[in-house]
Design an enzyme around this catalytic site. Structure first.
Site, short mmCIF file in Angstrom:
data_model
loop_
_atom_site.label_atom_id
_atom_site.label_comp_id
_atom_site.label_asym_id
_atom_site.label_seq_id
_atom_site.Cartn_x
_atom_site.Cartn_y
_atom_site.Cartn_z
N LYS A 2 41.43 45.20 45.27
CA LYS A 2 40.61 44.90 46.46
C LYS A 2 41.32 45.34 47.74
O LYS A 2 40.75 46.02 48.59
CB LYS A 2 40.28 43.40 46.55
CG LYS A 2 39.51 42.84 45.39
CD LYS A 2 39.17 41.37 45.57
CE LYS A 2 40.36 40.43 45.62
NZ LYS A 2 41.13 40.35 44.36
N ARG A 18 34.48 33.62 47.68
CA ARG A 18 35.01 33.38 46.33
C ARG A 18 34.33 32.23 45.63
O ARG A 18 34.70 31.85 44.52
CB ARG A 18 36.49 33.05 46.39
CG ARG A 18 37.31 34.28 46.53
CD ARG A 18 38.74 33.94 46.25
NE ARG A 18 39.54 34.79 47.06
CZ ARG A 18 40.59 35.44 46.63
NH1 ARG A 18 41.00 35.30 45.41
NH2 ARG A 18 41.26 36.21 47.44
N ARG A 22 53.84 44.55 41.68
CA ARG A 22 53.42 44.81 43.06
C ARG A 22 54.52 44.41 44.05
O ARG A 22 55.17 43.38 43.89
CB ARG A 22 52.15 44.01 43.38
CG ARG A 22 51.78 44.12 44.88
CD ARG A 22 50.45 43.56 45.22
NE ARG A 22 50.27 42.20 44.74
CZ ARG A 22 49.10 41.59 44.73
NH1 ARG A 22 48.02 42.21 45.15
NH2 ARG A 22 49.00 40.36 44.27
N ARG A 60 55.16 38.92 46.51
CA ARG A 60 54.44 37.69 46.85
C ARG A 60 54.87 36.56 45.93
O ARG A 60 55.08 36.78 44.74
CB ARG A 60 52.92 37.93 46.71
CG ARG A 60 52.30 38.49 47.95
CD ARG A 60 50.88 38.97 47.78
NE ARG A 60 49.98 38.05 47.10
CZ ARG A 60 48.69 38.31 46.89
NH1 ARG A 60 48.16 39.45 47.32
NH2 ARG A 60 47.93 37.46 46.25
N ARG A 85 45.42 32.16 38.49
CA ARG A 85 44.50 32.82 39.44
C ARG A 85 43.33 33.45 38.69
O ARG A 85 42.19 33.41 39.16
CB ARG A 85 45.24 33.87 40.27
CG ARG A 85 46.11 33.26 41.35
CD ARG A 85 47.25 34.15 41.78
NE ARG A 85 46.84 35.41 42.34
CZ ARG A 85 47.66 36.44 42.55
NH1 ARG A 85 48.93 36.33 42.24
NH2 ARG A 85 47.20 37.56 43.05
P1 AP5 Z 1 45.87 45.11 45.14
O1 AP5 Z 1 45.09 46.14 45.87
O2 AP5 Z 1 46.95 44.40 45.86
O3 AP5 Z 1 44.88 44.09 44.39
P2 AP5 Z 1 44.01 42.87 44.94
O4 AP5 Z 1 42.71 42.89 44.21
O5 AP5 Z 1 43.98 42.87 46.43
O6 AP5 Z 1 44.87 41.69 44.36
P3 AP5 Z 1 45.31 40.31 45.02
O7 AP5 Z 1 46.40 39.77 44.13
O8 AP5 Z 1 45.64 40.49 46.46
O9 AP5 Z 1 44.04 39.46 44.85
P4 AP5 Z 1 43.93 37.94 44.92
O10 AP5 Z 1 42.48 37.77 44.98
O11 AP5 Z 1 44.61 37.21 43.83
O12 AP5 Z 1 44.81 37.57 46.21
P5 AP5 Z 1 44.42 37.26 47.72
O13 AP5 Z 1 45.53 37.69 48.56
O14 AP5 Z 1 43.06 37.74 48.03
O15 AP5 Z 1 46.48 45.85 43.85
C1 AP5 Z 1 47.29 45.14 42.93
C2 AP5 Z 1 48.35 46.09 42.36
O16 AP5 Z 1 47.70 47.09 41.57
C3 AP5 Z 1 49.18 46.84 43.41
O17 AP5 Z 1 50.49 46.96 42.96
C4 AP5 Z 1 48.49 48.20 43.51
O18 AP5 Z 1 49.40 49.21 43.87
C5 AP5 Z 1 47.96 48.39 42.09
N1 AP5 Z 1 46.70 49.12 42.01
C6 AP5 Z 1 45.63 49.03 42.87
N2 AP5 Z 1 44.63 49.84 42.47
C7 AP5 Z 1 45.05 50.43 41.33
C8 AP5 Z 1 44.46 51.36 40.42
N3 AP5 Z 1 43.24 51.84 40.61
N4 AP5 Z 1 45.17 51.74 39.34
C9 AP5 Z 1 46.40 51.25 39.13
N5 AP5 Z 1 47.01 50.38 39.94
C10 AP5 Z 1 46.36 49.96 41.03
O19 AP5 Z 1 44.38 35.66 47.71
C11 AP5 Z 1 45.58 34.93 47.46
C12 AP5 Z 1 45.27 33.45 47.38
O20 AP5 Z 1 44.74 33.00 48.65
C13 AP5 Z 1 44.21 33.03 46.36
O21 AP5 Z 1 44.78 32.84 45.07
C14 AP5 Z 1 43.70 31.72 46.97
O22 AP5 Z 1 44.59 30.66 46.71
C15 AP5 Z 1 43.73 32.02 48.46
N6 AP5 Z 1 42.44 32.56 48.94
C16 AP5 Z 1 42.20 33.83 49.38
N7 AP5 Z 1 40.91 33.99 49.71
C17 AP5 Z 1 40.30 32.80 49.48
C18 AP5 Z 1 38.96 32.33 49.58
N8 AP5 Z 1 37.97 33.14 50.01
N9 AP5 Z 1 38.71 31.05 49.25
C19 AP5 Z 1 39.69 30.23 48.83
N10 AP5 Z 1 40.98 30.59 48.67
C20 AP5 Z 1 41.28 31.88 48.99
MG MG Z 2 44.78 41.64 47.91
#
Ligand code: AP5
Ligand code: MG
Length: 222
Positions: free
Chosen positions: A13, A88, A127, A162, A173
């Site tokens: 994402k 979410r 990552r 992270r 997660r």
């Molecule tokens: P990356 O692009 O970083 O993936 P991502 O989908 O952004 O993963 P996140 O871990 O950030 O998602 P998340 O939803 O768990 O965390 P968030 O920060 O939103 O890519 C991942 C890896 O893969 C990287 O190393 C990249 O290089 C690689 N990659 C990317 N594309 C690729 C491809 N095509 N092929 C191969 N490799 C690839 O949320 C964190 C926490 O915050 C949540 O757990 C929750 O507690 C809280 N939170 C956030 N939003 C909310 C909400 N709306 N409501 C409630 N709690 C929330």
């Molecule tokens: Mg992310």
């Protein structure tokens, strides 16, 4: 234009949203990044968010919705936004519809990224992210490592892992995603603007192909 990046942790994402931000000239809003910034700064919000994030659980809806509502009122996102990690829950999606409707806007496109669970775990434990809040470039130690170990190619800042990027927390997660977030697929399917993308490292160049596909889809060319 309002675009939602939907998908389990590690599906790309953030990577794709950051590419789209440049291509489409609209801002990325990542709730995860907002929480991490607040945790780093030790704010009241950061203290609350940390409790949930460290256990792989969602931050409560009322807190998260308020953050997005405030952010969507800022001047730099009046021409649109790429929402990375919001909504979410069904409640968040309903509230987003309400907030946008009050501005005469709506969700224009939902991009659902999917990746097999085992690949997700491999991606996440490998990552690293740039610690500079203005940069936040995302790396993968196997697929796109930095040129110099531990240093961001783009801005020279330190790369960090992270705290929620351990296998144990990622599994939590993922559980949270399937229980609370995946019902959104049906929610948006019903609205008729759902799009599914299959993400895999064998067919995608770290999100570049996905971002190009999204641009074509938005232009109606695909
Ligand atoms: P990356 O692009 O970083 O993936 P991502 O989908 O952004 O993963 P996140 O871990 O950030 O998602 P998340 O939803 O768990 O965390 P968030 O920060 O939103 O890519 C991942 C890896 O893969 C990287 O190393 C990249 O290089 C690689 N990659 C990317 N594309 C690729 C491809 N095509 N092929 C191969 N490799 C690839 O949320 C964190 C926490 O915050 C949540 O757990 C929750 O507690 C809280 N939170 C956030 N939003 C909310 C909400 N709306 N409501 C409630 N709690 C929330
Ligand atoms: Mg992310």
């Amino acid at each position: 234009m309002v675009i939602i990046m939907l998908g389990a942790p590690g599906t790309g994402k953030g990577t794709v949203a950051s590419l789209l931000q440049k291509k489409l000239e609209i801002k990325q809003i990542s709730t995860g990044d907002i929480f991490r910034k607040n945790i780093k700064e030790g704010t009241e919000l950061g203290i609350i968010a940390k409790e949930y994030i460290s256990e792989g659980k969602l931050v409560p809806d009322d807190i998260t919705i308020k953050i997005i509502e405030d952010r969507l009122n800022e001047s730099d996102v009046q021409n649109g936004a790429i929402l990375d990690g919001f909504p979410r829950t069904i409640k968040q999606a309903e509230e987003l519809d309400r907030i946008l409707a009050s501005k005469g806007k709506k969700v224009n496109k939902v991009i659902n990224l999917t990746t097999p669970d085992e690949e997700i775990i491999e991606r996440i434990v490998n990552r690293r992210i740039c610690s500079n809040q203005e940069c936040k470039k995302i790396y993968n130690l196997i697929l796109n490592p930095p040129k110099q170990e531990g240093i961001c190619d783009k801005c020279g800042s330190e790369l960090i892992k992270r705290k929620d990027d351990t296998e144990e927390i990622v599994r939590e997660r993922l559980k949270t995603y399937f229980e609370q977030t995946s019902p959104l697929i049906q929610y948006y399917e019903k609205q008729g603007n759902m799009l599914t993308e299959i993400v895999s490292k064998t067919i995608n160049r770290l999100g570049i192909d996905v971002a190009e596909d999204v641009v074509q889809i938005l232009k109606g060319e695909k």
